[in-house]
Design a protein around this motif. Structure first.
Motif, mmCIF file in Angstrom:
data_model
loop_
_atom_site.group_PDB
_atom_site.id
_atom_site.type_symbol
_atom_site.label_atom_id
_atom_site.label_comp_id
_atom_site.label_asym_id
_atom_site.label_seq_id
_atom_site.Cartn_x
_atom_site.Cartn_y
_atom_site.Cartn_z
ATOM 1 N N GLY A 62 -15.985 -5.686 -75.121
ATOM 2 C CA GLY A 62 -17.189 -6.225 -75.727
ATOM 3 C C GLY A 62 -17.562 -7.561 -75.131
ATOM 4 O O GLY A 62 -16.861 -8.112 -74.299
ATOM 5 N N ALA A 63 -18.706 -8.100 -75.574
ATOM 6 C CA ALA A 63 -19.141 -9.402 -75.106
ATOM 7 C C ALA A 63 -18.574 -10.482 -76.003
ATOM 8 O O ALA A 63 -18.507 -10.330 -77.212
ATOM 9 C CB ALA A 63 -20.667 -9.469 -75.127
ATOM 10 N N THR A 77 -18.590 -9.549 -70.535
ATOM 11 C CA THR A 77 -18.780 -8.234 -71.130
ATOM 12 C C THR A 77 -18.529 -7.153 -70.084
ATOM 13 O O THR A 77 -18.730 -7.389 -68.889
ATOM 14 C CB THR A 77 -20.201 -8.096 -71.715
ATOM 15 O OG1 THR A 77 -20.341 -6.828 -72.361
ATOM 16 C CG2 THR A 77 -21.266 -8.214 -70.627
#
Length: 210
Positions: free
Chosen positions: A37-38, A63
């Motif tokens: 994920g970011a 990300t």
């Protein structure tokens, strides 16, 4: 009676296992959660899909995702339009670090691409879509229609050559920050430089620094 109870428990176990596998597959394909994920930095602002936030003390983000074709059963933030040069399941990671009123560094890493191929890569203005043109044009520090301004100083170029394992990396540093909401993806092209067909696209929550 005992055997019937065992059968019910077995059925529930199978269904639970299938749900867990489906959720894990979705997270892998979309790059959601954890390392896929970011993560935002700076002054603690959040990172949202389709556009990052800014921070008065700077901004940082990383990300990653795995490429999937348009219309894949499990959608991904990374879309491949040419599975010969950007195979489904190949991986991309993009990071950004912007200082307050100062320099911005963008880094790119990929794996699983065609070994030995020279790729172009640029930051684009819009998020990815099923149509390669959805990402719009290159992000430019000084917006211009003059072809002379299509260069690595006015834009973010991340060209690379995939090694024998199909891996590559690039980094670009500029003494300017992104404008709010005007940088949204990285597009991989079939050739380095300012031209080349659009092979794949990764929607990235780029941010800005006040």
């Amino acid at each position: 009676m005992a055997s019937g109870t065992a059968a019910v428990r077995t059925g529930r176990t199978v269904r639970t296992g299938l749900v867990a596998i489906a959720l894990a597959s979705a997270a892998l394909a979309t790059g959601a959660g954890g390392a896929h994920g970011a993560t935002g930095g700076g002054d603690g602002g959040t990172v949202e899909p389709g556009g990052g936030t800014g921070g008065k003390h700077g901004y940082s983000m990383r990300t990653d995702a795995r490429f999937a074709p348009p219309g894949a059963f499990v959608p991904s933030a990374a879309v491949t339009y040419d599975t010969r040069l950007v195979p489904a399941g190949s991986w991309i990671e993009v990071g950004q670090r912007s200082a307050e009123r100062g320099a911005t560094t963008v880094k790119l890493r990929v794996t699983g691409l065609k070994a030995g191929h020279e790729y172009g890569a640029h930051v684009h203005r819009k998020p990815c879509g099923a149509d390669p043109a959805a990402a719009g044009g290159h992000y430019q520090h000084r917006p211009s229609t003059d072809p002379a301004d299509v260069n690595a100083g006015n834009e973010v170029w991340l060209d690379f050559t995939a090694d024998s394992r199909g891996a590559g990396a690039a980094s670009a540093r500029h003494n300017w920050n992104f404008r709010f909401g005007e940088a949204a993806s990285v597009v991989l092209h079939s050739a380095p430089g300012s031209s080349g067909a659009r092979l794949a696209c990764f929607s990235v929550p780029f941010g800005w620094a006040a």
